[in-house]
Design a protein around this motif. Structure first.
Motif, PDB file in Angstrom:
ATOM      1  N   VAL A   5     -53.144 111.865 -51.061  1.00 52.99           N
ATOM      2  CA  VAL A   5     -54.100 111.609 -52.129  1.00 52.99           C
ATOM      3  C   VAL A   5     -53.644 110.378 -52.894  1.00 52.99           C
ATOM      4  CG1 VAL A   5     -55.162 112.548 -54.205  1.00 52.99           C
ATOM      5  CG2 VAL A   5     -54.602 114.064 -52.301  1.00 52.99           C
ATOM      6  N   SER A   6     -54.544 109.423 -53.112  1.00 55.84           N
ATOM      7  CA  SER A   6     -54.213 108.204 -53.835  1.00 55.84           C
ATOM      8  C   SER A   6     -54.192 108.453 -55.334  1.00 55.84           C
ATOM      9  CB  SER A   6     -55.244 107.112 -53.544  1.00 55.84           C
ATOM     10  OG  SER A   6     -55.193 106.727 -52.201  1.00 55.84           O
ATOM     11  N   SER A   7     -53.304 107.752 -56.015  1.00 61.50           N
ATOM     12  CA  SER A   7     -53.263 107.828 -57.467  1.00 61.50           C
ATOM     13  C   SER A   7     -54.361 106.940 -58.045  1.00 61.50           C
ATOM     14  CB  SER A   7     -51.899 107.368 -57.975  1.00 61.50           C
ATOM     15  OG  SER A   7     -51.747 105.973 -57.739  1.00 61.50           O
ATOM     16  N   ASN A   8     -54.595 107.071 -59.331  1.00 64.03           N
ATOM     17  CA  ASN A   8     -55.602 106.230 -59.996  1.00 64.03           C
ATOM     18  C   ASN A   8     -55.245 104.755 -59.867  1.00 64.03           C
ATOM     19  OD1 ASN A   8     -57.096 108.428 -60.769  1.00 64.03           O
ATOM     20  ND2 ASN A   8     -56.115 108.589 -62.762  1.00 64.03           N
ATOM     21  N   TYR A   9     -53.948 104.445 -59.939  1.00 67.30           N
ATOM     22  CA  TYR A   9     -53.504 103.064 -59.805  1.00 67.30           C
ATOM     23  C   TYR A   9     -53.860 102.522 -58.424  1.00 67.30           C
ATOM     24  CZ  TYR A   9     -50.393  99.016 -59.778  1.00 67.30           C
ATOM     25  OH  TYR A   9     -49.891  97.750 -59.686  1.00 67.30           O
ATOM     26  N   ASP A  10     -53.656 103.332 -57.378  1.00 67.11           N
ATOM     27  CA  ASP A  10     -54.006 102.914 -56.020  1.00 67.11           C
ATOM     28  C   ASP A  10     -55.506 102.665 -55.889  1.00 67.11           C
ATOM     29  OD1 ASP A  10     -51.399 103.028 -55.191  1.00 67.11           O
ATOM     30  OD2 ASP A  10     -51.587 104.997 -54.235  1.00 67.11           O
ATOM     31  N   VAL A  11     -56.299 103.531 -56.483  1.00 65.85           N
ATOM     32  CA  VAL A  11     -57.757 103.357 -56.437  1.00 65.85           C
ATOM     33  C   VAL A  11     -58.145 102.042 -57.104  1.00 65.85           C
ATOM     34  CG1 VAL A  11     -59.966 104.296 -57.214  1.00 65.85           C
ATOM     35  CG2 VAL A  11     -58.212 105.827 -56.294  1.00 65.85           C
ATOM     36  N   LEU A  12     -57.513 101.731 -58.228  1.00 71.85           N
ATOM     37  CA  LEU A  12     -57.775 100.458 -58.912  1.00 71.85           C
ATOM     38  C   LEU A  12     -57.400  99.286 -58.000  1.00 71.85           C
ATOM     39  CD1 LEU A  12     -58.483  98.783 -61.466  1.00 71.85           C
ATOM     40  CD2 LEU A  12     -56.069  99.009 -62.087  1.00 71.85           C
ATOM     41  N   LEU A  13     -56.244  99.386 -57.347  1.00 75.38           N
ATOM     42  CA  LEU A  13     -55.829  98.308 -56.446  1.00 75.38           C
ATOM     43  C   LEU A  13     -56.791  98.146 -55.277  1.00 75.38           C
ATOM     44  CD1 LEU A  13     -51.954  98.759 -56.306  1.00 75.38           C
ATOM     45  CD2 LEU A  13     -53.273  97.099 -57.625  1.00 75.38           C
ATOM     46  N   TYR A  14     -57.275  99.259 -54.729  1.00 78.01           N
ATOM     47  CA  TYR A  14     -58.255  99.185 -53.638  1.00 78.01           C
ATOM     48  C   TYR A  14     -59.529  98.491 -54.116  1.00 78.01           C
ATOM     49  CZ  TYR A  14     -55.431 102.636 -51.104  1.00 78.01           C
ATOM     50  OH  TYR A  14     -54.430 103.292 -50.455  1.00 78.01           O
ATOM     51  N   PHE A  15     -59.993  98.836 -55.306  1.00 82.13           N
ATOM     52  CA  PHE A  15     -61.214  98.249 -55.856  1.00 82.13           C
ATOM     53  C   PHE A  15     -61.038  96.745 -56.076  1.00 82.13           C
ATOM     54  CE2 PHE A  15     -64.022  97.181 -59.442  1.00 82.13           C
ATOM     55  CZ  PHE A  15     -65.237  97.533 -58.867  1.00 82.13           C
ATOM     56  N   VAL A  16     -59.911  96.357 -56.675  1.00 86.45           N
ATOM     57  CA  VAL A  16     -59.649  94.932 -56.917  1.00 86.45           C
ATOM     58  C   VAL A  16     -59.535  94.187 -55.581  1.00 86.45           C
ATOM     59  CG1 VAL A  16     -57.970  93.304 -57.856  1.00 86.45           C
ATOM     60  CG2 VAL A  16     -58.590  95.323 -59.167  1.00 86.45           C
ATOM     61  N   ALA A  17     -58.961  94.833 -54.575  1.00 87.63           N
ATOM     62  CA  ALA A  17     -58.777  94.192 -53.264  1.00 87.63           C
ATOM     63  C   ALA A  17     -60.102  93.835 -52.608  1.00 87.63           C
ATOM     64  CB  ALA A  17     -57.970  95.099 -52.351  1.00 87.63           C
ATOM     65  N   ILE A  18     -61.160  94.551 -52.933  1.00 88.83           N
ATOM     66  CA  ILE A  18     -62.468  94.244 -52.369  1.00 88.83           C
ATOM     67  C   ILE A  18     -62.925  92.853 -52.801  1.00 88.83           C
ATOM     68  CG2 ILE A  18     -64.921  94.863 -52.433  1.00 88.83           C
ATOM     69  CD1 ILE A  18     -63.991  97.807 -52.661  1.00 88.83           C
ATOM     70  N   PHE A  19     -62.661  92.513 -54.057  1.00 84.84           N
ATOM     71  CA  PHE A  19     -63.156  91.250 -54.612  1.00 84.84           C
ATOM     72  C   PHE A  19     -62.132  90.111 -54.522  1.00 84.84           C
ATOM     73  CE2 PHE A  19     -65.442  94.665 -56.783  1.00 84.84           C
ATOM     74  CZ  PHE A  19     -66.729  94.334 -56.394  1.00 84.84           C
ATOM     75  N   VAL A  20     -60.858  90.419 -54.757  1.00 83.64           N
ATOM     76  CA  VAL A  20     -59.812  89.397 -54.745  1.00 83.64           C
ATOM     77  C   VAL A  20     -58.576  89.990 -54.065  1.00 83.64           C
ATOM     78  CG1 VAL A  20     -58.562  87.732 -56.182  1.00 83.64           C
ATOM     79  CG2 VAL A  20     -60.706  88.680 -57.005  1.00 83.64           C
ATOM     80  N   PRO A  21     -58.506  89.942 -52.745  1.00 89.32           N
ATOM     81  CA  PRO A  21     -57.426  90.609 -52.012  1.00 89.32           C
ATOM     82  C   PRO A  21     -55.991  90.253 -52.432  1.00 89.32           C
ATOM     83  CG  PRO A  21     -59.147  89.938 -50.509  1.00 89.32           C
ATOM     84  CD  PRO A  21     -59.501  89.356 -51.845  1.00 89.32           C
ATOM     85  N   PRO A  22     -55.671  89.016 -52.794  1.00 82.26           N
ATOM     86  CA  PRO A  22     -54.273  88.733 -53.149  1.00 82.26           C
ATOM     87  C   PRO A  22     -53.807  89.362 -54.465  1.00 82.26           C
ATOM     88  CG  PRO A  22     -55.413  86.716 -52.544  1.00 82.26           C
ATOM     89  CD  PRO A  22     -56.448  87.784 -52.664  1.00 82.26           C
ATOM     90  N   VAL A  23     -54.725  89.707 -55.347  1.00 81.22           N
ATOM     91  CA  VAL A  23     -54.337  90.207 -56.665  1.00 81.22           C
ATOM     92  C   VAL A  23     -53.536  91.511 -56.602  1.00 81.22           C
ATOM     93  CG1 VAL A  23     -55.220  91.065 -58.886  1.00 81.22           C
ATOM     94  CG2 VAL A  23     -56.136  88.962 -57.900  1.00 81.22           C
ATOM     95  N   PRO A  24     -53.956  92.528 -55.846  1.00 78.76           N
ATOM     96  CA  PRO A  24     -53.153  93.756 -55.803  1.00 78.76           C
ATOM     97  C   PRO A  24     -51.750  93.526 -55.243  1.00 78.76           C
ATOM     98  CG  PRO A  24     -55.311  94.152 -54.855  1.00 78.76           C
ATOM     99  CD  PRO A  24     -55.202  92.689 -55.108  1.00 78.76           C
ATOM    100  N   VAL A  25     -51.632  92.639 -54.274  1.00 76.71           N
ATOM    101  CA  VAL A  25     -50.321  92.328 -53.713  1.00 76.71           C
ATOM    102  C   VAL A  25     -49.463  91.674 -54.787  1.00 76.71           C
ATOM    103  CG1 VAL A  25     -49.101  90.959 -51.978  1.00 76.71           C
ATOM    104  CG2 VAL A  25     -51.262  92.095 -51.405  1.00 76.71           C
TER     105      VAL A  25
END
Length: 58
Positions: A5-25
């Motif tokens: 199960v993903s944490s809320n932080y992971d869900v946020l990173l997945y969402f941000v990755a859709i629009f700007v992939p380098p940002v979560p990294v």
């Protein structure tokens, strides 16, 4: 195989990755750098946590 199960932080990173992939990294890198500045041990522990979290991806 156990379901993870993903944490809320992971869900946020997945969402941000859709629009700007380098940002979560970069966000994980920035957190690791800040922890490393606070001390070697927190930086190493965070790096190990990231590595163990992505173990199945390798």
């Amino acid at each position: 195989m156990a379901e993870v199960v993903s944490s809320n932080y992971d869900v946020l990173l997945y969402f941000v990755a859709i629009f700007v992939p380098p940002v979560p990294v970069f966000m994980n890198l920035l957190i690791n750098i800040l922890l490393w500045i606070l001390g070697w041990i927190p930086g190493v522990l965070h790096a190990w946590w990231i590595i163990s979290k992505s173990e199945g991806a390798m």
